[in-house]
Design a protein around this motif. Structure first.
Motif, mmCIF file in Angstrom:
data_model
loop_
_atom_site.group_PDB
_atom_site.id
_atom_site.type_symbol
_atom_site.label_atom_id
_atom_site.label_comp_id
_atom_site.label_asym_id
_atom_site.label_seq_id
_atom_site.Cartn_x
_atom_site.Cartn_y
_atom_site.Cartn_z
ATOM 1 N N ALA A 18 -10.872 15.941 -74.054
ATOM 2 C CA ALA A 18 -11.844 16.132 -72.975
ATOM 3 C C ALA A 18 -12.719 14.890 -72.820
ATOM 4 O O ALA A 18 -13.031 14.476 -71.697
ATOM 5 C CB ALA A 18 -12.707 17.362 -73.254
ATOM 6 N N ILE A 19 -13.120 14.289 -73.939
ATOM 7 C CA ILE A 19 -13.926 13.070 -73.891
ATOM 8 C C ILE A 19 -13.127 11.948 -73.247
ATOM 9 O O ILE A 19 -13.645 11.182 -72.435
ATOM 10 C CB ILE A 19 -14.408 12.684 -75.305
ATOM 11 N N GLN A 20 -11.866 11.887 -73.577
ATOM 12 C CA GLN A 20 -10.982 10.862 -72.992
ATOM 13 C C GLN A 20 -10.903 11.007 -71.470
ATOM 14 O O GLN A 20 -11.024 10.038 -70.744
ATOM 15 C CB GLN A 20 -9.588 10.982 -73.628
ATOM 16 N N ARG A 21 -10.754 12.237 -71.003
ATOM 17 C CA ARG A 21 -10.683 12.462 -69.550
ATOM 18 C C ARG A 21 -12.011 12.134 -68.874
ATOM 19 O O ARG A 21 -12.040 11.520 -67.809
ATOM 20 C CB ARG A 21 -10.283 13.909 -69.256
ATOM 21 N N GLU A 22 -13.104 12.544 -69.501
ATOM 22 C CA GLU A 22 -14.427 12.331 -68.919
ATOM 23 C C GLU A 22 -14.803 10.848 -68.851
ATOM 24 O O GLU A 22 -15.411 10.400 -67.882
ATOM 25 C CB GLU A 22 -15.457 13.083 -69.761
ATOM 26 N N THR A 23 -14.439 10.090 -69.856
ATOM 27 C CA THR A 23 -14.852 8.690 -69.947
ATOM 28 C C THR A 23 -13.818 7.711 -69.405
ATOM 29 O O THR A 23 -14.103 6.537 -69.254
ATOM 30 C CB THR A 23 -15.142 8.317 -71.410
ATOM 31 N N ARG A 24 -12.606 8.203 -69.163
ATOM 32 C CA ARG A 24 -11.489 7.355 -68.725
ATOM 33 C C ARG A 24 -11.191 6.245 -69.733
ATOM 34 O O ARG A 24 -10.893 5.112 -69.365
ATOM 35 C CB ARG A 24 -11.742 6.800 -67.328
ATOM 36 N N VAL A 25 -11.322 6.604 -71.010
ATOM 37 C CA VAL A 25 -10.968 5.725 -72.119
ATOM 38 C C VAL A 25 -9.729 6.337 -72.756
ATOM 39 O O VAL A 25 -9.656 7.557 -72.923
ATOM 40 C CB VAL A 25 -12.131 5.663 -73.148
ATOM 41 N N TYR A 27 -6.896 7.799 -75.210
ATOM 42 C CA TYR A 27 -6.959 8.547 -76.466
ATOM 43 C C TYR A 27 -6.713 7.613 -77.646
ATOM 44 O O TYR A 27 -7.392 7.706 -78.671
ATOM 45 C CB TYR A 27 -5.926 9.688 -76.448
ATOM 46 N N SER A 28 -5.790 6.690 -77.501
ATOM 47 C CA SER A 28 -5.510 5.758 -78.603
ATOM 48 C C SER A 28 -6.711 4.854 -78.862
ATOM 49 O O SER A 28 -6.992 4.516 -80.014
ATOM 50 C CB SER A 28 -4.256 4.923 -78.322
ATOM 51 N N TRP A 29 -7.467 4.503 -77.826
ATOM 52 C CA TRP A 29 -8.669 3.694 -78.024
ATOM 53 C C TRP A 29 -9.704 4.483 -78.809
ATOM 54 O O TRP A 29 -10.360 3.946 -79.708
ATOM 55 C CB TRP A 29 -9.235 3.239 -76.679
ATOM 56 N N LEU A 30 -9.858 5.781 -78.477
ATOM 57 C CA LEU A 30 -10.794 6.626 -79.228
ATOM 58 C C LEU A 30 -10.390 6.690 -80.703
ATOM 59 O O LEU A 30 -11.246 6.604 -81.586
ATOM 60 C CB LEU A 30 -10.834 8.040 -78.646
ATOM 61 N N CYS A 31 -9.093 6.840 -80.962
ATOM 62 C CA CYS A 31 -8.599 6.883 -82.348
ATOM 63 C C CYS A 31 -8.933 5.587 -83.077
ATOM 64 O O CYS A 31 -9.420 5.608 -84.215
ATOM 65 C CB CYS A 31 -7.092 7.107 -82.382
ATOM 66 N N LYS A 32 -8.667 4.476 -82.433
ATOM 67 C CA LYS A 32 -8.929 3.173 -83.059
ATOM 68 C C LYS A 32 -10.416 2.958 -83.285
ATOM 69 O O LYS A 32 -10.821 2.420 -84.317
ATOM 70 C CB LYS A 32 -8.347 2.046 -82.197
#
Length: 69
Positions: A18-25, A27-32
């Motif tokens: 959900a954070i990925q969709r909201e921020t347009r970042v 998912y792999s960037w969030l993981c890293k």
């Protein structure tokens, strides 16, 4: 802000899609980011993620006194 964002992001792991969709970042960037793989991550992306975490009550808002002079 980066350290606060990483700490809150780790707590919010189940909400990453959900954070990925909201921020347009990505998912792999969030993981890293959560793994601390970025020595110099984009401040724009970190701010977007941080603001999303604050909106979800997963991070404390950062106090800004820049307009108090």
């Amino acid at each position: 802000m980066k350290d606060r964002t990483i700490a809150s992001l780790k707590i919010a792991k189940g909400q990453w899609p959900a954070i990925q969709r909201e921020t347009r970042v990505s998912y792999s960037w969030l993981c890293k980011l959560a793994q601390g793989q970025f020595a110099d991550a984009s401040s724009d992306k970190i701010e977007r993620v941080y603001r999303a975490l604050v909106r979800r009550g997963l991070a404390e808002p950062q106090v800004d006194f820049s307009d108090c002079a």
